[in-house]
Design an enzyme around this catalytic site. Sequence first.
Site, PDB file in Angstrom:
ATOM      1  N   HIS A  45       0.832  -1.197   0.000  1.00 62.79           N
ATOM      2  CA  HIS A  45       0.000   0.000   0.000  1.00 62.79           C
ATOM      3  C   HIS A  45       0.874   1.258   0.000  1.00 62.79           C
ATOM      4  O   HIS A  45       2.081   1.191   0.196  1.00 62.79           O
ATOM      5  CB  HIS A  45      -0.939   0.023   1.214  1.00 62.79           C
ATOM      6  CG  HIS A  45      -2.093  -0.932   1.101  1.00 62.79           C
ATOM      7  ND1 HIS A  45      -1.998  -2.253   1.485  1.00 62.79           N
ATOM      8  CD2 HIS A  45      -3.353  -0.759   0.631  1.00 62.79           C
ATOM      9  CE1 HIS A  45      -3.161  -2.847   1.263  1.00 62.79           C
ATOM     10  NE2 HIS A  45      -3.995  -1.974   0.747  1.00 62.79           N
TER      11      HIS A  45
ATOM     12  N   LYS B  27      -0.541   4.966   4.513  1.00 62.61           N
ATOM     13  CA  LYS B  27      -1.395   4.021   5.240  1.00 62.61           C
ATOM     14  C   LYS B  27      -0.803   3.756   6.615  1.00 62.61           C
ATOM     15  O   LYS B  27       0.382   3.438   6.742  1.00 62.61           O
ATOM     16  CB  LYS B  27      -1.535   2.714   4.462  1.00 62.61           C
ATOM     17  CG  LYS B  27      -2.546   1.745   5.069  1.00 62.61           C
ATOM     18  CD  LYS B  27      -2.786   0.564   4.128  1.00 62.61           C
ATOM     19  CE  LYS B  27      -3.761  -0.433   4.718  1.00 62.61           C
ATOM     20  NZ  LYS B  27      -5.102   0.146   4.933  1.00 62.61           N
TER      21      LYS B  27
END
Length: 252
Positions: free
Chosen positions: A143, A147
């Site tokens: 990700h 995040k």
Amino acid sequence: MTNILLHGCNGRIGQAITRIIIDHPNLNIVAGVDPNLSVPNSFPVFDHIENCTIPVDVIVDFSTANAVKPLLEHAISKNIPVVVCTTGLSTEDVDFLHEASKQIPVFFSANMSLGVNLLINLAKRATEVLADCGFDIEIIEKHHNQKVDAPSGTALAIANAITDTLDETHTLRYDRSNVREKRPKNEIGIHAVRGGTIVGEHDILFAGNDEVITLSHSAASKEVFAVGSLKAASFLAHKSAGLYNMEHLLDQ
């Protein structure tokens, strides 16, 4: 026509939903809720859910974890179905979500992508076939660098689906740096990568003797989550009270 209240309408996925709603002629956003009122929208936006007086058929939520419980309390009081797409919920939040589903229809999934949920189904089938053949299972998720949680909720959902499929107990291993031993057979490794603007990538490795099978999903934009949430809204709008997820939607 199903009328939607978009909770968290001015976030990135909220704005993606407003862009693609035109492709869903049976759905209409009639109101939004967001503490940020500076973004122009074609529908009225309120700073708090309690201030919205517009009748709706279903609520789609892409907000923050601490806003989910007040949203569910409001939905219960108004008897409105809710699609909860917000991630990072605490155990207490999830428990309250389960309690709310006894009174209203609630749709909840760790990932709103139709493709990811199909990937989970494929992983369960692969586990049924390969686990007894000695294949090791590893999960890698990637990700963007903003995040804050790791591993991702989707990686955990994949792992839980796999362990539910297995006959014996397996341990989830998040870090092997402090363990000096061979990999136990009843272990599933989960690896988190953070970097750049990666929207979301998930790989499931089934590693056997002299062969490796990989199931992969890659999201190129957040619109994949927007599409899934609208499918869920259409699915949930006229359901009876209960807890629903992507498996119910895919089965339909």
